[in-house]
Scaffold this active site. Structure first.
Site, PDB file in Angstrom:
ATOM      1  N   ASP A 137      -1.156  -0.926   5.914  1.00 57.51           N
ATOM      2  CA  ASP A 137      -1.354  -0.393   7.267  1.00 57.51           C
ATOM      3  C   ASP A 137      -2.717  -0.768   7.836  1.00 57.51           C
ATOM      4  O   ASP A 137      -3.110  -0.284   8.884  1.00 57.51           O
ATOM      5  CB  ASP A 137      -1.175   1.127   7.273  1.00 57.51           C
ATOM      6  CG  ASP A 137      -2.173   1.841   6.364  1.00 57.51           C
ATOM      7  OD1 ASP A 137      -2.952   1.137   5.685  1.00 57.51           O
ATOM      8  OD2 ASP A 137      -2.179   3.079   6.334  1.00 57.51           O
ATOM      9  N   ASP A 189       0.879  -1.165   0.000  1.00 59.82           N
ATOM     10  CA  ASP A 189       0.000   0.000   0.000  1.00 59.82           C
ATOM     11  C   ASP A 189       0.923   1.223   0.000  1.00 59.82           C
ATOM     12  O   ASP A 189       2.105   1.104   0.323  1.00 59.82           O
ATOM     13  CB  ASP A 189      -0.874  -0.045   1.259  1.00 59.82           C
ATOM     14  CG  ASP A 189      -1.812   1.139   1.345  1.00 59.82           C
ATOM     15  OD1 ASP A 189      -2.276   1.598   0.299  1.00 59.82           O
ATOM     16  OD2 ASP A 189      -2.068   1.614   2.470  1.00 59.82           O
ATOM     17  N   ASP A 191      -7.097  -2.567   3.526  1.00 58.98           N
ATOM     18  CA  ASP A 191      -6.229  -3.634   3.030  1.00 58.98           C
ATOM     19  C   ASP A 191      -6.572  -4.996   3.620  1.00 58.98           C
ATOM     20  O   ASP A 191      -5.924  -5.981   3.281  1.00 58.98           O
ATOM     21  CB  ASP A 191      -4.755  -3.332   3.371  1.00 58.98           C
ATOM     22  CG  ASP A 191      -4.270  -2.041   2.750  1.00 58.98           C
ATOM     23  OD1 ASP A 191      -4.656  -1.780   1.604  1.00 58.98           O
ATOM     24  OD2 ASP A 191      -3.533  -1.298   3.412  1.00 58.98           O
TER      25      ASP A 191
END
EC number: 7.2.2.-
Length: 1216
Positions: A848, A486, A852
């Protein structure tokens, strides 16, 4: 008829979902059950054990197939490649058990919701429902649709008006009772498994059952010491496993326990408010939200607004505003009532309500949507209890090896039977000795040895603050060759710094306002938009919310006040006033009246606000520049908008666009009922807000390390494409001098088919202080590690979606060189990782936690940098919030994988060496003595297995991965050649000793031997018979053959342990493993000491015969020569990576991985990559086709994975 019967016998459960199952109907058959009972008694419970391991055999043996409607037992089978079976009993729920009488009125419609499956599941006249319970979810049999359906949730087919009208006033007490009976309690209960149950599950593992049989046999033959040692080790292993499972069970139980003890207030129809325990809630109940509150269920908001913390779901502790479901008079399902994300109306279980704002028509109300394990939190807990199975080659290959060793044992069994029967040994002794040879090949220490490497790796990871909930995945980390990241919060810093604003006037961009000057934004519509268009809230005097919103608001120097009750007409009203440092403003305050929240799919948010002293209202919007520009009048958007935007994004800035319009209405009630589509139209473009998002200092070195190790790195972000490309170039994820090709795909329009455009990015780096670089077009497809003419594709989530739908056969070609994927929704992130896996990549994902979570679960190794509850489902969690954890994890994964291979090779060789020596000694009805075996098994093998895997990982990542499968040529050759060396040496020694002049067949010439060795005791292995000849007792150990073979095999065990403990490039050198090195040297010294000592007590105890010194020296020389040959072959040939690459090239062997095949094809294709052209979809032309399975604009469908290499994770309670 037969076809209909087959159709009725089978159905699908959760069709099209991730947890899809096939369900088959069966009915108990009394005759079959009786026969199985008799067979179980005759086999002393053996058949029951087989049924425990194979539940489908139990069903097939005890039941007969029947239509599901008549079944009392169902057999469930997963629809993935694993085809895992489960057996479930069908049970019935009777309405007669309810407190109130069930009248005829109830028979017509049991619950008010006519579309409810409960009404369709009722069986009359018995008034019962047939149910099954699968993985914590209850399903009832739908009589109309002839399938099992979930209960415990409201049907998605309900429209907005259905929810308001059917459930708006609450449920009656009678309907609540019916729903409680059918849906079950609203509880996420994780049972703390009793220790005895965990023990039984561990002990009934097939390997432990075989181990119990082996140890029982050995104990019966007096081989007590080693058997006891293995029993102790096994008990310790089982106790540790049970303790670990118990701890996980307790931890998970404590995590969800409070959820079941919440006191709630509901509205009961015709009765009013009622307080009860949250476990009594049912779908359809009206829940009153009092204020700060932990949600015990999923609910849809129908009146009032609230702010919740969804950190449990997203991993980000950012307040999210929830708005009520509108009362629309249409028949569309409530989730599809508008383009907006339906989640903005839904309060999810486990999230925290931190603020409520009533609408003025009473308290804030929500309809209970889902209860128990159907909720968002329930789904999270289920993903931990029943993890998605992944098939890793190591484990499937290990099973095949075990079968091979077992087959060797079976051959040995028949060999022993033949030899012993030929010599006329009694049947009892014959069978016993044959069974001993059968158990020789499969080492009982194998399960403990294979898991010990992961235990060591887990401890080392823990020291680096990386925590693992799935130890089996550590080995898989050693195979990772593609790492996805990410961007925000992972590669770049969490916080954003304000750089400046670029306002517009008269259709042109004006001079940028820099925040470096310390001055606040000058007053104007742009300042008003920055001050009001956000989701910030005031909580206990502190402004809280999204970091981007917070930075933007701080840039205005305005301040926020909470509204009083009088000024809160409806919704989440905030009052914003100029601060002391704000620019001079003619407006005293701005009141935000209505908010349309941001969602990653819409990429925008907007608010309706009122300036103090004005009668009309204003709309302010902010979001992705490309998205905001679409909703603005074209004449207000500067003509150089794309160029201006690009000039900032290529420098890596985060760019937000703002827009505004005045609403021509004065009535608040009109504003309240405005649709978002009407509000977000005909806007005036205000300008751009420029923010800096700096790289973390660890990012560049880590990406460089991964690149040098030839591990592909890919960025998957929700940010702007140009910003993402620039961050990729600044971090050198895209190496200097590489080409970047933007892939832009468009949906088909009325007369134009779907298209895909390939645009080469030139003069990429044009920021201040940066040199201009022109990138030449090239057609080469070079590996990632090589700099120069390589190219990288970059695309947005929208383009990915179109390609997935209309150009699916093109997708693999893009993915093998795709590096930047921007504006990706959470669903698209998960889908992209699955597509990479289909190309046979081993994919890691580091994020994080925000948006996700799905991708972290889907990846082979998901690493969460968040400690929020949502990351519980991620296999790995790092407490250091940067990507340094990634190379640490890969290093440890590689070391653990190599250790597992080393231990497995060693134990295989241990079994084969022992098997060869046993075959030779069985020829003359002999066996090694107990203490001879004890020395080999305990002092060497056991100690080796416990310490071999503790070698630390090598600090530098090698530019290639370790072998990922046991059935690979180097490993098979290693075992085959070492087996040949052992076989040649042992047979030669066995035959050679018989040719020595001093050789005496002890068991035939015992008198002669005893006369010459009067001081030596034979321990009764020889007995005199009446004819004066010696009679052999089967299993005797005293002979020159055993005296010769024992030191050779013992030294062989030590040398193969050394040879298979390879250090560099994946592990540190062997001498750094002090305990292991010391144990090997000590074992070798002890063996040589026993070989050359002339102490009677040692020879008597070890059951050896003294021989001449020259013979002993010869034994040692032979053993050491074997070591030198084996070491040279292993190190210089079999482990020589360059040599194997040369062999592959010479003989034309290529990797069968899909991505390698595509790379080879594309490298030979002179037309690839396409540059500055547009392709259109058609009827099969160019290899493109329309994917009919595509479902929606927001979600990428999950397709079945046919993956060739990933670890079978067992049920949560059954993991070893």
């Amino acid at each position: 008829m037969e076809e209909n019967s087959k159709k009725d016998h089978r159905a699908l459960l959760n069709q099209g979902e991730e947890d899809e199952l096939e369900v088959f109907g069966y009915r108990d058959h009394n005759v079959r059950k009786a026969l199985c009972l008799v067979a179980s008694v005759l086999t002393c419970g053996g058949l029951l054990l087989v049924f425990y391991w194979r539940p489908q055999w139990r069903v097939w043996a005890n039941c007969i197939p029947c239509p599901l409607q008549e079944a009392d037992t169902v057999l469930l089978r997963t629809t993935d490649e694993f085809q895992i079976y489960m057996r479930k009993k069908v049970f019935c729920l009777y309405l007669s058990t309810l407190k109130f009488p069930v009248s005829k009125k109830w028979e017509e419609s049991l619950v008010a919701d006519c579309q409810s499956v409960i009404n369709q599941a009722l069986i009359k006249p018995e008034l019962k429902l047939r149910c099954i319970h699968v993985q914590k979810i209850r399903y009832v049999w739908n009589n109309l649709e002839k399938r099992f359906q979930k209960v415990g949730l409201l049907e998605d087919s309900n429209s907005c008006s259905d929810i308001h009208q059917t459930f708006g006033l609450g449920l009656t007490s009678e309907e609540q009772e019916v729903r409680r009976l059918v849906c079950g309690p609203n509880a996420i209960e994780v049972e703390i498994q009793p220790i005895w149950k965990l023990l039984v599950k561990q002990v009934l593992n097939p390997f432990y059952v075989f181990q119990a049989f082996t140890l029982t046999l050995w104990l019966s033959q007096g081989y007590i010491e080693y058997s006891v040692a293995i029993i102790i080790l096994t008990v310790i292993s089982i106790v540790l496993s049970v303790y670990d499972l118990r701890q996980q069970s307790v931890k998970l139980h404590n995590l969800v326990e409070d959820h079941n003890k919440v006191q709630v207030t509901i509205i009961v129809k015709d009765k009013g408010l009622e307080e009860l325990e949250s476990r009594l809630l049912v779908p359809g109940d009206i829940l009153i939200l009092p204020g700060k509150f932990s949600l015990p269920c999923d609910a849809v908001l129908i009146d009032g607004s609230c702010v919740v913390n969804e950190g449990m779901l997203t991993g980000e502790s950012i307040p999210v505003t929830k708005t009520p479901l509108p009362q629309l008079e249409n028949s569309m399902p409530w989730k599809c009532h508008s383009l907006e994300d339906y989640r903005k109306h839904v309060l999810f279980c486990g999230t925290e309500v931190i603020q409520v704002k009533p609408s003025g028509q009473g308290p804030v109300r929500a309809v209970v949507l889902r209860t128990g394990y159907n909720t968002a939190k329930g789904d999270l807990v289920r993903s931990i209890l029943y993890p998605r199975p992944l098939n890793f080659k190591l484990y499937s290959d290990a099973f095949k090896f075990m079968v091979f060793l077992a087959c060797l044992g079976v051959m040995g069994f028949f060999y022993a039977l033949g030899v012993y029967m030929y010599h006329g040994v009694p049947p009892k002794d014959t069978v016993t000795m044959a069974l001993i040879l059968l158990t020789t090949t499969v080492p009982p220490v194998l399960p403990a040895a294979l898991t010990i490497g992961n235990v060591y790796a887990q401890k080392r990871l823990k020291k680096k603050k990386i925590f693992c909930i799935s130890p089996q995945r550590i080995n898989m980390c050693g195979q990772i060759n593609l790492m996805c990241f990410d961007k925000t919060g992972t590669l770049t810093e969490d916080g954003l710094d304000l750089w400046g604003t670029v306002p517009t006037a008269d259709n042109c961009f004006q001079e940028a306002h820099s925040f470096a000057s310390g001055q606040a934004v000058p007053w104007g519509p742009l300042c008003a938009a920055m001050a009001s268009c956000h989701s910030l809230i005031l909580l206990n005097g502190t402004i809280q919310g999204d970091p981007l919103d917070l930075k933007m608001f701080e840039g205005t120097a305005w301040k926020m006040e909470d509204c009083n009750v009088d000024s809160c007409k409806f919704g989440m009203s905030n009052i914003i006033k100029p601060g002391t440092k704000a620019s001079k403003s003619p407006v005293e305050a701005i009141i935000t009246l209505r908010q349309f929240p941001f969602s990653s799919s819409l990429q925008r948010m907007s608010v309706i606000a009122q300036l103090a002293g004005e009668n009309h209202f204003h709309v302010y919007m902010k979001g992705a520049p490309e998205m905001v520009a679409r909703f603005c009048r074209s004449e207000t958007v500067p003509k150089n908008f794309p160029q201006e935007l690009r000039s900032y994004t290529v420098q890596g800035f985060r760019v937000i666009a703002l827009a505004h319009k005045t609403l021509k209405m004065e009535n608040l009630s009109e504003v309240e009922h405005l649709a978002r589509e009407k509000v977000e139209s005909e806007l005036t473009f205000l300008g751009l807000l420029i923010m800096e998002n700096r790289l973390k200092k660890e990012t560049k070195p880590v990406l460089k390390e991964l690149s040098e190790a030839r591990i592909r790195t890919v960025m998957i972000t929700g940010d702007n494409l140009q910003t993402a490309i620039t961050v990729a170039k600044n971090s050198e994820m895209i190496p200097p001098g590489s080409q970047v090709i933007i892939v832009e795909a468009n949906e088909p329009e009325e007369f134009v088919p779907a298209s895909v455009t390939w645009q080469l990015v030139e003069n990429q780096e044009t920021g201040p202080g940066k040199k201009e670089t022109y990138m030449h077009t090239g057609n080469s497809s070079t590996p990632r590690g090589e700099r120069g003419s390589c190219y990288h594709f970059a695309m947005s989530g929208k383009s990915y979606q179109v390609i997935f739908q209309h150009f699916n056969s093109l997708l693999p070609k893009i993915l093998v060189n795709g590096t930047v994927f921007a504006r990706m929704s959470p669903g698209q992130k998960s889908s992209l990782i699955e597509e990479f896996q289909k190309l046979n990549y081993y994919v890691g994902m580091c994020g994080d936690g925000a948006n996700d979570c799905g991708a972290l679960k889907v990846a082979h190794a998901g690493i969460s940098l968040s400690e929020q509850e949502a990351s519980v489902a991620s296999p790995f969690t790092s407490k250091t919030t940067n990507i340094q954890c990634v190379p640490h994890l890969i290093r440890e994964g590689r070391a653990a994988l190599v250790s597992s291979f080393g231990v497995f090779k060693y134990l295989t060789m241990y079994g084969i060496i022992q098997f060869i020596s046993a075959l030779l000694l069985y020829w003359q009805l002999q066996l090694f003595g107990n203490y001879q075996y004890l020395m080999q098994d305990v002092a060497i093998t056991l100690m080796v297995c416990l310490t071999m895997s503790s070698t630390h990982a090598y600090p530098k990542l090698a530019p290639y991965r370790p072998a990922g499968q046991l059935l690979s040529p180097p490993l098979l050759l290693s075992i085959f050649l070492n087996s040949c060396f052992s076989c040649i040496v042992q047979i030669s020694a066995f035959l050679c000793v018989k040719q020595q002049p001093w050789y005496c067949e002890v068991y035939q010439y015992s008198e002669c031997f005893l006369a010459n060795q009067s001081n030596f005791s034979t321990n009764g292995s020889l007995e005199r018979n009446w004819t004066g000849n010696a009679t052999l007792i089967p299993g005797s150990s005293l002979s020159f053959e055993t005296t010769t073979l024992w030191p050779i095999t013992t030294i062989n065990y030590i040398t193969v342990a050394f040879i298979f403990s390879k250090g560099k490039p994946f592990r540190k050198p062997i001498y750094t493993n002090y305990i292991f090195s010391f144990l090997l040297l000590a074992a070798l010294g002890l063996t040589i000491f026993i070989l050359f000592s002339d102490f009677q007590v040692i020879y008597r105890g070890m059951e050896l015969i003294p021989t001449i010194t020259s013979w002993r020296v010869l034994i040692l020389v032979v053993a050491l020569t074997q070591f030198c040959v084996a070491f040279f072959v292993e190190d210089a040939i079999l482990q020589n990576h360059e040599l194997w690459l040369l062999i592959k090239r010479e003989f034309g062997f290529y990797s069968k991985s899909q991505y390698r095949t595509w790379q080879k094809k594309l490298a030979e294709d002179s037309t690839w990559p396409p540059i500055n052209r547009t392709d259109y979809s058609g009827d099969g032309k160019n290899g493109f086709y329309i994917n009919g399975g595509y479902e929606s604009h927001e979600q990428i469908p999950k397709r079945k994975l046919k993956l060739g290499g990933q670890p079978t994770e067992q049920h949560f309670w059954a993991r070893l």
